[in-house]
Design a protein around this motif. Structure first.
Motif, PDB file in Angstrom:
ATOM      1  N   ALA A 137       0.870  -1.326  -0.061  1.00 51.33           N
ATOM      2  CA  ALA A 137      -0.162  -0.055   0.115  1.00 51.33           C
ATOM      3  C   ALA A 137       0.824   1.333  -0.029  1.00 51.33           C
ATOM      4  O   ALA A 137       1.870   1.156   0.415  1.00 51.33           O
ATOM      5  N   ALA A 138       0.099   2.321  -0.377  1.00 54.00           N
ATOM      6  CA  ALA A 138       0.739   3.567  -0.737  1.00 54.00           C
ATOM      7  C   ALA A 138       1.119   4.235   0.763  1.00 54.00           C
ATOM      8  O   ALA A 138       2.227   5.330   0.506  1.00 54.00           O
TER       9      ALA A 138
ATOM     10  N   ALA B 229      -0.757  -1.971  -3.584  1.00 54.47           N
ATOM     11  CA  ALA B 229      -0.363  -0.619  -4.321  1.00 54.47           C
ATOM     12  C   ALA B 229       0.779  -0.874  -5.116  1.00 54.47           C
ATOM     13  O   ALA B 229       1.381  -1.897  -5.186  1.00 54.47           O
TER      14      ALA B 229
ATOM     15  N   ASP C  78       1.955  11.425  -5.703  1.00 56.72           N
ATOM     16  CA  ASP C  78       1.088  10.565  -5.156  1.00 56.72           C
ATOM     17  C   ASP C  78      -0.375  10.710  -5.858  1.00 56.72           C
ATOM     18  O   ASP C  78      -1.197  11.767  -5.818  1.00 56.72           O
TER      19      ASP C  78
ATOM     20  N   ASN D 237      -5.677  15.188  -1.303  1.00 55.07           N
ATOM     21  CA  ASN D 237      -6.235  14.875  -0.191  1.00 55.07           C
ATOM     22  C   ASN D 237      -5.453  15.692   0.924  1.00 55.07           C
ATOM     23  O   ASN D 237      -4.184  15.592   0.758  1.00 55.07           O
TER      24      ASN D 237
ATOM     25  N   CYS E  16       0.432  15.634  -4.353  1.00 56.58           N
ATOM     26  CA  CYS E  16      -0.450  14.561  -4.544  1.00 56.58           C
ATOM     27  C   CYS E  16      -2.062  15.150  -5.163  1.00 56.58           C
ATOM     28  O   CYS E  16      -2.361  16.151  -4.702  1.00 56.58           O
TER      29      CYS E  16
ATOM     30  N   TYR F 265      -5.821   9.141  -5.768  1.00 52.97           N
ATOM     31  CA  TYR F 265      -7.093   9.235  -6.158  1.00 52.97           C
ATOM     32  C   TYR F 265      -7.105   9.535  -7.623  1.00 52.97           C
ATOM     33  O   TYR F 265      -8.414  10.082  -8.007  1.00 52.97           O
TER      34      TYR F 265
ATOM     35  N   LYS G  61      -8.450   3.129  -3.061  1.00 55.91           N
ATOM     36  CA  LYS G  61      -9.499   3.903  -3.273  1.00 55.91           C
ATOM     37  C   LYS G  61     -10.256   3.643  -4.525  1.00 55.91           C
ATOM     38  O   LYS G  61     -11.433   4.092  -4.398  1.00 55.91           O
TER      39      LYS G  61
ATOM     40  N   SER H  48      -2.315   3.267  -5.864  1.00 57.45           N
ATOM     41  CA  SER H  48      -2.915   2.221  -4.693  1.00 57.45           C
ATOM     42  C   SER H  48      -4.144   1.559  -5.362  1.00 57.45           C
ATOM     43  O   SER H  48      -5.070   2.633  -5.965  1.00 57.45           O
TER      44      SER H  48
HETATM   45  N1  PLP Z   1      -1.908   8.927  -0.173  1.00 61.72           N
HETATM   46  C1  PLP Z   1      -3.140   9.651   0.028  1.00 61.72           C
HETATM   47  C2  PLP Z   1      -3.010  11.193  -0.365  1.00 61.72           C
HETATM   48  C3  PLP Z   1      -3.841   9.106   0.863  1.00 61.72           C
HETATM   49  O1  PLP Z   1      -4.880   9.825   1.035  1.00 61.72           O
HETATM   50  C4  PLP Z   1      -3.809   7.746   1.312  1.00 61.72           C
HETATM   51  C5  PLP Z   1      -4.945   7.059   2.259  1.00 61.72           C
HETATM   52  O2  PLP Z   1      -5.872   7.838   2.778  1.00 61.72           O
HETATM   53  C6  PLP Z   1      -2.795   6.962   0.880  1.00 61.72           C
HETATM   54  C7  PLP Z   1      -2.044   7.281   0.250  1.00 61.72           C
HETATM   55  C8  PLP Z   1      -2.706   5.418   1.580  1.00 61.72           C
HETATM   56  O3  PLP Z   1      -3.235   4.672   0.977  1.00 61.72           O
HETATM   57  P1  PLP Z   1      -2.973   2.993   1.135  1.00 61.72           P
HETATM   58  O4  PLP Z   1      -4.353   2.651   1.514  1.00 61.72           O
HETATM   59  O5  PLP Z   1      -2.873   2.731  -0.414  1.00 61.72           O
HETATM   60  O6  PLP Z   1      -2.016   2.972   2.081  1.00 61.72           O
END
Ligand code: PLP
Length: 411
Positions: free
Chosen positions: A108-109, A260, A216, A188, A184, A219, A250, A247
């Motif tokens: 995961a990310a 991811a 990143d 987020n 990103c 999304y 989402k 990832s």
């Molecule tokens: N990057 C951003 C901007 C996020 O908002 C999130 C999770 O909310 C992630 C990465 C992490 O995602 P993952 O579920 O792949 O760890």
């Protein structure tokens, strides 16, 4: 006692935001046991994994219980069946060529965006947008790449790039030299996205200033507008200066399943203290093979199934569902006369608080008067003050109910 801790951890601000939200919600719920609180603060999906993904997942689990098909350790970087599928679907289809050893499958990310800083020297200057996904900053604090937190809410030694309504959520290029730039988009927490021409300015900046962009794109699946790049590699020259994080959380609902990937093109290079260039792909590969033994086989099979036609259809339906919630939230808040951002290419809606109200006061008002929980923008950085984040990750019914309650408030 002679064992010493990593004192950089003492520089970390306690994870105040979500703890404080829980404290306030619990207090309210204890005092108002009959109130039906609707939580619109959490960034977690609510729809289950697509059926085609579950089928592949189940089949792979069955394989693990059979001596003919059992799988032990796999390649640390991920199975080629998944990497090939990713390259074909996410990149080749958009005109981006990648080699199989430029993609690394991970669990995961969050881990990837936190761990990537390990392959860079401690004297690099990092730049982040403000507000920001806290993982980028905290992982650098832990590594010792910053000073302590200041009264301003910012860490010494970090370059913050405000991203607010005043600059249309397009952060300005840094005025002082920076080395590692975390971007990103879709963002987020603000829910805003960067057009191709705006992202191209960052790529140009990185190329001209020998900086590296850590992009990143968690999304990406929520992008609805044509002029928003889904990958930074859609920008010419980005493969020389950018690492991309993606990832399955989402888009396909893997938040609890964990999978991811990171793209580290071989031509992204950085120098040692003598000025010799090294490719970051080799360093990340070395780190991966040393510290990781790969994502489980069933999870990688499940991720591969994300790209089947059947799953793609279900995923699109889920995303449309969340985006419909986002639209309802956006429209309702606008009808109240508030300034609202995001929610078009993102599941996040970033609401400007009513005049003379800070993030926490607006949070309290929504909790107490409408029994709706958001996330105070200031929790993502000082430039988030005066905003509140609402998420579309909820049922349509809850979203409508929450907006109905909020629409009755006089703001
Ligand atoms: N990057 C951003 C901007 C996020 O908002 C999130 C999770 O909310 C992630 C990465 C992490 O995602 P993952 O579920 O792949 O760890």
């Amino acid at each position: 006692m002679s064992v010493k801790i990593n004192e950089n951890y003492l520089l970390l601000e306690s994870s105040y935001l979500f703890a404080e939200i829980s404290r306030r919600v619990e207090k309210f719920q204890t005092e108002n046991p009959d109130a039906q609180v609707i939580k619109m603060g959490i960034g977690d999906v609510t729809k289950p994994l697509p059926k085609a993904v579950i089928k592949a997942f189940n089949e792979a689990v069955t394989e693990m219980g059979n001596s003919e098909t059992f799988m032990g350790y796999g390649p640390e970087q991920g199975y080629s069946f998944l990497i090939d599928t990713i390259i074909e679907n996410d990149y080749k289809s958009r005109g981006i060529e990648l080699d199989i050893d430029e993609v690394f499958i991970s669990d995961a990310a969050k881990c990837d965006t936190a761990n990537i800083q390990e392959i860079f020297g401690l004297d690099n200057v990092i730049a982040v947008t403000d507000p920001v996904y806290p993982v980028y900053v905290d992982s650098n604090v832990m590594a010792g790449r910053t000073g302590s937190i200041q009264d301003s809410g910012r860490y010494e030694g970090v370059v913050y790039m405000p991203s607010t309504a005043e600059n249309n959520f397009i952060p300005e290029l840094p005025k002082s030299p920076v080395d590692l730039i975390y971007l990103c988009f879709p963002n987020n927490p603000t829910g805003t996205a960067l057009k191709k021409e705006d992202l191209a300015k960052w790529v140009e900046y990185a190329r001209e200033n020998d900086a590296i962009i850590l992009f990143d794109a968690a999304y990406e699946a929520y992008i609805t507008e044509d002029d928003i790049p889904r990958s930074i590699y859609e920008i010419e020259g980005a493969k020389d200066v950018a690492i991309e994080f993606r990832s399955f959380s989402k888009n396909a609902g893997f938040t609890g399943t964990r999978c991811a990937f990171v793209v580290v093109p071989k031509q992204v290079k950085a120098v040692d203290s003598e000025g010799n260039k090294h490719d970051l792909n080799s360093l990340w590969n070395r780190r991966t093979t040393t510290k990781f033994n790969g994502v489980s086989y069933p999870v990688q099979k499940a991720a591969e199934a994300v790209y089947t036609d059947e799953a793609k259809k279900e995923i699109q339906e889920n995303i449309d569902y969340y985006l419909e919630n986002a639209k309802i939230i956006k429209n309702s808040m606008e009808e109240l006369g508030l300034d609202v951002y995001g929610g078009v290419n993102s599941p996040y809606i970033w609401v400007k608080t009513p005049e003379n109200m800070d993030s926490w006061s607006f949070f309290d008002l929504l909790l107490e008067e409408a029994n709706v929980v958001g996330t105070p923008g200031v929790g993502f950085g000082p430039s988030g003050e005066g905003y509140l984040r609402l998420t579309a990750f909820n049922t349509l019914e809850n979203t409508k109910e929450a907006m109905e309650r909020i629409s009755k408030l006089s703001l």
